[in-house]
Scaffold this motif. Structure first.
Motif, mmCIF file in Angstrom:
data_model
loop_
_atom_site.group_PDB
_atom_site.id
_atom_site.type_symbol
_atom_site.label_atom_id
_atom_site.label_comp_id
_atom_site.label_asym_id
_atom_site.label_seq_id
_atom_site.Cartn_x
_atom_site.Cartn_y
_atom_site.Cartn_z
ATOM 1 N N PHE A 2 0.880 -1.168 0.000
ATOM 2 C CA PHE A 2 0.000 0.000 0.000
ATOM 3 C C PHE A 2 0.913 1.213 0.000
ATOM 4 O O PHE A 2 1.751 1.370 0.889
ATOM 5 N N ILE A 3 0.799 2.020 -1.009
ATOM 6 C CA ILE A 3 1.629 3.219 -1.124
ATOM 7 C C ILE A 3 0.698 4.412 -1.261
ATOM 8 O O ILE A 3 -0.140 4.450 -2.157
ATOM 9 N N ALA A 4 0.836 5.360 -0.379
ATOM 10 C CA ALA A 4 0.045 6.587 -0.445
ATOM 11 C C ALA A 4 0.974 7.719 -0.869
ATOM 12 O O ALA A 4 2.039 7.902 -0.289
ATOM 13 N N THR A 5 0.579 8.438 -1.906
ATOM 14 C CA THR A 5 1.414 9.528 -2.398
ATOM 15 C C THR A 5 0.592 10.798 -2.538
ATOM 16 O O THR A 5 -0.630 10.767 -2.550
ATOM 17 N N ALA A 6 1.297 11.890 -2.681
ATOM 18 C CA ALA A 6 0.668 13.188 -2.924
ATOM 19 C C ALA A 6 1.032 13.624 -4.339
ATOM 20 O O ALA A 6 1.588 12.846 -5.106
ATOM 21 N N ASP A 7 0.734 14.839 -4.679
ATOM 22 C CA ASP A 7 1.188 15.456 -5.924
ATOM 23 C C ASP A 7 0.375 15.056 -7.145
ATOM 24 O O ASP A 7 0.775 15.319 -8.260
ATOM 25 N N GLU A 13 4.848 14.009 -10.442
ATOM 26 C CA GLU A 13 6.296 13.835 -10.601
ATOM 27 C C GLU A 13 6.965 13.419 -9.306
ATOM 28 O O GLU A 13 7.960 12.701 -9.311
ATOM 29 N N ARG A 14 6.433 13.899 -8.197
ATOM 30 C CA ARG A 14 7.009 13.547 -6.891
ATOM 31 C C ARG A 14 6.107 12.567 -6.150
ATOM 32 O O ARG A 14 6.321 12.311 -4.971
ATOM 33 N N PHE A 18 6.939 9.160 -9.601
ATOM 34 C CA PHE A 18 8.244 8.965 -8.975
ATOM 35 C C PHE A 18 8.386 7.523 -8.472
ATOM 36 O O PHE A 18 9.398 6.855 -8.701
ATOM 37 N N MET A 19 7.362 7.044 -7.797
ATOM 38 C CA MET A 19 7.424 5.696 -7.223
ATOM 39 C C MET A 19 7.515 4.625 -8.310
ATOM 40 O O MET A 19 8.293 3.680 -8.187
ATOM 41 N N THR A 20 6.721 4.749 -9.375
ATOM 42 C CA THR A 20 6.762 3.722 -10.422
ATOM 43 C C THR A 20 8.086 3.744 -11.171
ATOM 44 O O THR A 20 8.558 2.703 -11.619
ATOM 45 N N GLU A 21 8.689 4.908 -11.289
ATOM 46 C CA GLU A 21 9.981 5.002 -11.972
ATOM 47 C C GLU A 21 11.116 4.474 -11.097
ATOM 48 O O GLU A 21 11.971 3.717 -11.562
ATOM 49 N N ARG A 22 11.135 4.865 -9.843
ATOM 50 C CA ARG A 22 12.241 4.503 -8.952
ATOM 51 C C ARG A 22 12.095 3.119 -8.320
ATOM 52 O O ARG A 22 13.081 2.504 -7.941
ATOM 53 N N HIS A 23 10.844 2.656 -8.181
ATOM 54 C CA HIS A 23 10.601 1.380 -7.499
ATOM 55 C C HIS A 23 9.616 0.515 -8.290
ATOM 56 O O HIS A 23 8.549 0.155 -7.780
#
Length: 175
Positions: A2-7, A13-14, A18-23
């Protein structure tokens, strides 16, 4: 996971981008839940929980208009604000192509609506629940244009020499 992000409203981009690109290892068969759903609507005696399953692409640009500035008591003929208003009116009056999307077909199938080529009216616009469903269906199958920001200055009693609008196209993935 479970990943919660903002933006999300700023292109992610952040956030999720960002998560799909880096991880990428976190997303072998991932599902992204967006704020676009999560509420119930009733249709023909059944309740449906809406969820967001995809997003339109975004194309943003800025329109700059220049003209003569001056005092409002003696407005010039060649005004930036008038040029900008004319450009915006042309943009929003231009029909954008749309298409029957896979999501739109699934939406109708789930609701048990058989779409006929000659039938343009699928929902009862006098029923608030059906009016919302009609709006959602239209959104799923159309490209849109939004005027997100307009800047014509802040001075009182002054005709600005410059006017700016930020415009965004929301484009279907199928187009």
């Amino acid at each position: 996971y479970f990943i919660a992000t903002a933006d999300e409203e700023n292109g992610s981009e952040r956030g999720m981008a960002f998560m799909t690109e880096r991880h990428p290892e976190c997303f072998p068969k991932g599902t992204v839940i967006n704020e676009g759903g999560g509420f119930y609507l009733s249709y023909r005696g059944k309740d449906y929980l809406l969820l967001s399953v995809g997003e339109k692409g975004s194309c943003s640009f800025t329109i700059d208009a220049n003209g003569q500035g001056g005092h409002a008591s003696c407005p010039p003929e060649n005004q930036a604000v008038q040029k900008l208003a004319t450009a915006i009116k042309k943009l929003i009056d231009t029909p954008l192509p749309g298409t029957q999307t896979e999501l739109g077909r699934l939406f109708l199938d789930t609701l048990g609506i058989e779409q006929k080529k000659e039938a343009n009216v699928l929902f009862d616009s006098k029923n608030p629940h059906e009016e919302m469903l009609e709006s959602l269906y239209r959104y799923m199958n159309s490209n849109d244009i939004n005027i997100n920001y307009v800047d014509v200055g802040e001075q009182i009693n002054v005709i600005p020499y410059k006017a700016i609008a930020e415009v965004e196209f929301k484009l279907l993935p199928e187009i």
